[in-house]
Write a protein that holds these residues in place. Structure first.
Motif, PDB file in Angstrom:
ATOM      1  N   GLY A  21       0.872  -1.174   0.000  1.00  0.00           N
ATOM      2  CA  GLY A  21       0.000   0.000   0.000  1.00  0.00           C
ATOM      3  C   GLY A  21       0.906   1.221   0.000  1.00  0.00           C
ATOM      4  N   ALA A  26       0.583   4.430   4.701  1.00  0.00           N
ATOM      5  CA  ALA A  26       1.906   3.941   4.292  1.00  0.00           C
ATOM      6  C   ALA A  26       2.911   5.085   4.177  1.00  0.00           C
ATOM      7  N   ALA A  47      -0.598  -1.048  -6.010  1.00  0.00           N
ATOM      8  CA  ALA A  47      -1.200  -1.488  -7.272  1.00  0.00           C
ATOM      9  C   ALA A  47      -1.573  -0.287  -8.138  1.00  0.00           C
ATOM     10  N   SER A 339     -16.306  15.568   7.062  1.00  0.00           N
ATOM     11  CA  SER A 339     -16.981  15.306   5.791  1.00  0.00           C
ATOM     12  C   SER A 339     -17.572  16.625   5.308  1.00  0.00           C
TER      13      SER A 339
HETATM   14  C1  LIG Z   1     -13.978   9.518  -1.943  1.00  0.00           C
HETATM   15  C2  LIG Z   1     -13.418   9.414  -0.551  1.00  0.00           C
HETATM   16  C3  LIG Z   1     -13.587  10.472   0.322  1.00  0.00           C
HETATM   17  C4  LIG Z   1     -13.048  10.394   1.619  1.00  0.00           C
HETATM   18  N1  LIG Z   1     -13.223  11.453   2.451  1.00  0.00           N
HETATM   19  C5  LIG Z   1     -12.680  11.415   3.698  1.00  0.00           C
HETATM   20  C6  LIG Z   1     -12.800  12.527   4.573  1.00  0.00           C
HETATM   21  O1  LIG Z   1     -13.407  13.541   4.238  1.00  0.00           O
HETATM   22  N2  LIG Z   1     -12.210  12.449   5.793  1.00  0.00           N
HETATM   23  C7  LIG Z   1     -11.514  11.341   6.195  1.00  0.00           C
HETATM   24  O2  LIG Z   1     -10.985  11.313   7.322  1.00  0.00           O
HETATM   25  N3  LIG Z   1     -11.422  10.256   5.391  1.00  0.00           N
HETATM   26  C8  LIG Z   1     -11.979  10.276   4.168  1.00  0.00           C
HETATM   27  N4  LIG Z   1     -11.861   9.182   3.336  1.00  0.00           N
HETATM   28  C9  LIG Z   1     -11.229   7.954   3.862  1.00  0.00           C
HETATM   29  C10 LIG Z   1      -9.711   8.008   3.718  1.00  0.00           C
HETATM   30  O3  LIG Z   1      -9.358   8.350   2.408  1.00  0.00           O
HETATM   31  C11 LIG Z   1      -9.154   6.639   4.104  1.00  0.00           C
HETATM   32  O4  LIG Z   1      -9.446   6.450   5.471  1.00  0.00           O
HETATM   33  C12 LIG Z   1      -7.659   6.540   3.850  1.00  0.00           C
HETATM   34  O5  LIG Z   1      -7.393   6.646   2.483  1.00  0.00           O
HETATM   35  C13 LIG Z   1      -7.107   5.219   4.389  1.00  0.00           C
HETATM   36  O6  LIG Z   1      -5.763   5.123   4.021  1.00  0.00           O
HETATM   37  P1  LIG Z   1      -5.010   3.704   4.002  1.00  0.00           P
HETATM   38  O7  LIG Z   1      -3.562   4.029   3.859  1.00  0.00           O
HETATM   39  O8  LIG Z   1      -5.432   2.879   5.142  1.00  0.00           O
HETATM   40  O9  LIG Z   1      -5.558   2.915   2.732  1.00  0.00           O
HETATM   41  P2  LIG Z   1      -6.055   3.286   1.277  1.00  0.00           P
HETATM   42  O10 LIG Z   1      -6.113   4.756   1.085  1.00  0.00           O
HETATM   43  O11 LIG Z   1      -7.283   2.491   1.028  1.00  0.00           O
HETATM   44  O12 LIG Z   1      -4.887   2.730   0.338  1.00  0.00           O
HETATM   45  C14 LIG Z   1      -4.536   1.371   0.277  1.00  0.00           C
HETATM   46  C15 LIG Z   1      -3.675   1.148  -0.948  1.00  0.00           C
HETATM   47  O13 LIG Z   1      -3.153  -0.178  -0.917  1.00  0.00           O
HETATM   48  C16 LIG Z   1      -3.149  -0.687  -2.231  1.00  0.00           C
HETATM   49  N5  LIG Z   1      -3.169  -2.150  -2.180  1.00  0.00           N
HETATM   50  C17 LIG Z   1      -4.065  -2.954  -1.558  1.00  0.00           C
HETATM   51  N6  LIG Z   1      -3.751  -4.260  -1.755  1.00  0.00           N
HETATM   52  C18 LIG Z   1      -2.647  -4.278  -2.535  1.00  0.00           C
HETATM   53  C19 LIG Z   1      -1.855  -5.317  -3.095  1.00  0.00           C
HETATM   54  N7  LIG Z   1      -2.132  -6.620  -2.893  1.00  0.00           N
HETATM   55  N8  LIG Z   1      -0.793  -4.964  -3.866  1.00  0.00           N
HETATM   56  C20 LIG Z   1      -0.475  -3.675  -4.089  1.00  0.00           C
HETATM   57  N9  LIG Z   1      -1.201  -2.642  -3.563  1.00  0.00           N
HETATM   58  C21 LIG Z   1      -2.278  -2.947  -2.806  1.00  0.00           C
HETATM   59  C22 LIG Z   1      -4.428  -0.119  -2.831  1.00  0.00           C
HETATM   60  O14 LIG Z   1      -4.392  -0.135  -4.250  1.00  0.00           O
HETATM   61  C23 LIG Z   1      -4.417   1.295  -2.272  1.00  0.00           C
HETATM   62  O15 LIG Z   1      -3.716   2.164  -3.131  1.00  0.00           O
HETATM   63  C24 LIG Z   1     -12.378   9.220   2.031  1.00  0.00           C
HETATM   64  C25 LIG Z   1     -12.223   8.147   1.155  1.00  0.00           C
HETATM   65  C26 LIG Z   1     -12.740   8.244  -0.137  1.00  0.00           C
HETATM   66  C27 LIG Z   1     -12.579   7.080  -1.079  1.00  0.00           C
END
Ligand SMILES: Cc1cc2nc3c(=O)[nH]c(=O)nc-3n(C[C@H](O)[C@H](O)[C@H](O)COP(=O)(O)OP(=O)(O)OC[C@H]3O[C@@H](n4cnc5c(N)ncnc54)[C@H](O)[C@@H]3O)c2cc1C
Length: 427
Positions: A21, A26, A47, A339
């Motif tokens: 990720g 990350a 990815a 939000s």
């Molecule tokens: C449209 C939208 C609006 C949002 N608005 C808000 C907001 O206003 N306020 C707020 O606090 N949060 C908001 N969020 C939520 C916030 O974006 C997420 O909580 C945050 O992105 C989580 O980050 P993360 O690093 O856990 O994972 P993610 O952002 O989900 O990223 C995980 C990454 O891992 C990669 N991955 C997964 N499995 C694999 C694999 N096997 N091989 C290679 N890569 C892989 C994925 O492709 C992805 O790029 C929003 C989310 C979205 C989609």
């Protein structure tokens, strides 16, 4: 994609850390590891082909046209080279297995498969948009919004005809408000009896329901979509279980996100609606770290909390960095979330679920400003602020300081919240 040809032969005492990720959690973790002086390599594998970017604007500024792919970037491109963070994009981790103390990954990119070996594994795999399983849902104009690539597709639909948003959660409502602001006809179809049922209290949900209707969005509650109507390969609408048909040429499905646990499952890690981690972000094997939207946290009292927010991604990254650096994690402040739905700014701090009572503070001179406070027994545990950023800052600071704030004190509507909270500490 860079491939260290000596990867598999190395017997290096300096740990090679891999993070699967490359998003909010990350990137913050990599920075914290470098700030903490970690030696050895730090590799982020994603990815997605885009440089790591902020997701929250995808449903807001970006869709409005007020942000570019560059302004979304979490860090400038040079940041990664300057800080010796290896970024491997456009590459999916297909399998992960342990070989003694090492972790063996099989990677797939446009050029084929490779194998790489690391010493420490962090899963920051996030969540994927949940899909609908109804007839017609596989049509190419039935969209989801999780990635920049999805947002690019959604943006092409702006101004092309009516949109039905299935699901009255945060992402669906943000998109509905943005599209409405751009002059698109929007209908929100929600299966529950109120909006954002999983995440906010009834008072806030009610105010936002009125707000969306005042914006001109049709919001239907207690309705279940039965099928997507398709004619000559084009979407014409959505048919509801009660027989009604809503015209649309685009459908956005916003029915929540599913944690990506498949790699954790390959390793036999405990998963229960997310990768189960302890308060140090360590999974059930005692060595794999997991952070962000892919996790479910087990609190000291055994209760489970799953948070999907930037704040949680960053805070868990801080904790994981401390774990990897063999340091004590700093105590976590109260969780928070925001939000933006059109002109409405919702900010949530602390916890709302499981409260015993609630108290809404409104200001007759500013009816759009609503603060709802949540109590367990008599103590404040969380708050939702609508268009009240100063109150939110004061509440976040007061909750973070751990002061006991009683319902009786906070019920005094004649005194501004900021004043009631100020004497409680330094903030
Ligand atoms: C449209 C939208 C609006 C949002 N608005 C808000 C907001 O206003 N306020 C707020 O606090 N949060 C908001 N969020 C939520 C916030 O974006 C997420 O909580 C945050 O992105 C989580 O980050 P993360 O690093 O856990 O994972 P993610 O952002 O989900 O990223 C995980 C990454 O891992 C990669 N991955 C997964 N499995 C694999 C694999 N096997 N091989 C290679 N890569 C892989 C994925 O492709 C992805 O790029 C929003 C989310 C979205 C989609």
């Amino acid at each position: 994609v860079t491939q260290n040809e000596h990867d598999t032969d190395r017997h290096d005492p300096i740990p090679r850390i891999v993070v699967i990720g490359a998003s909010h959690s990350a990137v913050h973790l990599a920075d914290q590891l470098r700030a903490g002086g970690i030696e050895g390599s730090v590799t982020l594998i994603s990815a997605e082909t885009d440089l790591p970017y902020q997701r929250p604007p995808l449903s807001k500024e970006w869709l409005k046209g007020g942000a570019t792919a560059d302004s979304l970037l979490l860090r400038d491109p040079e940041h990664y080279t300057d800080n010796r963070i290896e970024l491997v994009l456009g590459t999916t981790v297909e399998t992960v297995e342990r070989d003694g103390d090492r972790v063996v990954l099989r990677l797939r990119d446009a050029d084929g498969d490779t194998t790489r070996v690391f010493d420490r594994l962090v899963l920051a795999t996030g969540a994927r948009a949940r899909k609908l399983a109804i007839p017609g849902a596989a049509h190419q104009d039935v969209l989801v919004l999780r990635e920049l690539e999805h947002a690019r597709i959604l943006a092409t639909r702006v101004g092309t005809g009516p949109v039905v948003v299935i699901g009255g959660g945060f992402v669906g409502l943000e998109v509905a408000a943005t599209l409405k602001g751009l002059g698109t006809e929007v209908t929100v179809v929600e299966a529950g009896g109120r909006l954002m049922g999983r995440a906010v209290g009834t008072a806030t949900a009610g105010v936002l329901l009125d707000a969306h209707r005042a914006m001109g969005t049709e919001v239907l509650l207690d309705v279940v979509p039965e099928r997507i109507l398709v004619d000559a390969d084009r979407i014409t609408g959505v048919e509801l279980a009660d027989g009604r048909r809503i015209a649309a040429n685009t459908v956005l499905v916003g029915v929540g996100a599913e944690p990506r646990t498949e790699l954790a499952e390959q390793l036999g890690l405990a998963c229960d609606g997310g990768i189960v981690v302890d308060d140090r972000c360590v999974a059930s094997d005692g060595t794999t770290i997991a952070i962000g939207d892919c996790t479910v946290q087990v609190a000291s009292d055994g209760s489970r909390v799953r948070l999907e927010s930037v704040d949680n991604a960053v805070e868990q990254a801080n904790t994981a960095a401390a774990t990897l650096l063999d340091q004590q994690p700093t105590p976590r402040p109260a969780p928070w979330f925001w939000s933006d739905q059109g002109a409405w700014k919702l900010q949530i701090v602390g916890r709302v679920a499981g409260h015993h009572s609630a108290l809404s503070r409104t200001d007759a001179t500013r009816p759009n400003r609503v603060v709802t406070l949540y109590f367990v027994d008599d103590a404040l545990v969380g708050a939702e602020c609508l268009n009240a950023p100063a109150d939110f800052v004061a509440l976040r600071s007061a909750l973070g300081r751990g002061h006991r704030l009683s319902r009786d004190t906070l019920a005094n509507r004649d005194v501004p919240l900021k004043k009631l909270l100020a004497p409680m500490g330094t903030g």
